[in-house]
Write an enzyme that holds these catalytic residues in place. Sequence first.
Site, short mmCIF file in Angstrom:
data_model
loop_
_atom_site.label_atom_id
_atom_site.label_comp_id
_atom_site.label_asym_id
_atom_site.label_seq_id
_atom_site.Cartn_x
_atom_site.Cartn_y
_atom_site.Cartn_z
N GLY A 77 0.64 -20.14 -14.77
CA GLY A 77 1.79 -19.64 -13.89
C GLY A 77 2.71 -21.27 -14.04
N GLY A 81 9.19 -22.77 -10.84
CA GLY A 81 7.87 -22.66 -10.00
C GLY A 81 7.10 -23.70 -9.80
N GLY A 104 4.22 -24.51 -10.60
CA GLY A 104 3.29 -24.92 -11.74
C GLY A 104 4.01 -25.90 -12.99
N SER A 149 -3.46 -22.42 -0.31
CA SER A 149 -2.12 -22.78 0.80
C SER A 149 -2.75 -22.89 2.03
CB SER A 149 -1.45 -21.38 0.70
OG SER A 149 -0.55 -21.07 1.85
N TYR A 186 -1.91 -12.19 1.32
CA TYR A 186 -1.91 -13.60 0.77
C TYR A 186 -2.78 -14.38 1.19
CZ TYR A 186 0.58 -18.18 -0.38
OH TYR A 186 0.72 -19.41 -0.59
#
Length: 317
Positions: free
Chosen positions: A32, A37, A39, A161, A188
Amino acid sequence: MSFPTFTPRSTADEVAAAFAEQISGKTVLITGTSVTGLGFSSARAMAKYAGLLIITGRRPHKIQEAVDAIKAEHPSANVRPLTLDLGSFASVRKAAAEVNAYPEPLHVLIHNAAAEMGPFVLSEDKLESQFASDHVGPFLFTKLLAPKLLASSARVVVVSSGAHAQGTIDWATLAAPDASTYHPLAGYAQAKLANVLFAKALTARSGGRIQAFSLHPGAIDTSSAAGGETFKTLQAVGIFTPEGKPNTEMVQWKTLAEGGATTIAAAFDPRIEGKGGAYLEDSAITEQGINPAALEPANADKLWTVTEEIVGEKFTF
């Protein structure tokens, strides 16, 4: 050798520079890595020192954009693109076969990619898309690369997260998703809780031969400029304002550069060697904010077994 104490404001470049000796010559694979982003923030900082940096994405032209951006900054960097869609078992198997054919060892595997946080969508393998891309795909990819990882006593880093703290595993719907019980934020949180459980189980089941860590990178605005389903979901709950700006009253935000820091610490900080299964925030191990469900070995074992059943393969060492 002494190393600095990092802060929430430490950047990916600062952490990479502190561990330049540890990164030097290593082969690192990070998933990713689109240029806008999280990453990519970690990848570009590691590229300066790594022996080989393998970056992935679902679309070849997007991966090439990232390769070009890294090479523009670090012309001597050794960067290799790899097409990988973690929401597809077939794509995962193909990519893993390609990596296993590389002559280079694999020292660090970083699971950073994540699916859109939006309406209920089934993957091509009939799984809920967030659970598929954020947990099941990484599980299968790691399983297929395990011999290579074991050969180099690798670290595996799973970008979770802080939202995992609100997560619960809906065991009844993992293999048989139910649109009627789905909410994007709950999906999520569940996937990110699975990330923490996976890191713990991978370390334990490998007898510590693979050191796996999970982490909270901080709240980073990667979606407002692009729009999309994640942005819409977060705007609906006030994390972004009606005007589309990050809500600084609700969330303490990090920049992309700051957000990429903890991933690098998890991958290379020698001070955490032997502490696999731990959870990091602000580039250091923490026990604050961890979901109590993530501390129960029975949950990690059950998730491991269920995931094996979903992919149809036993993950053994």
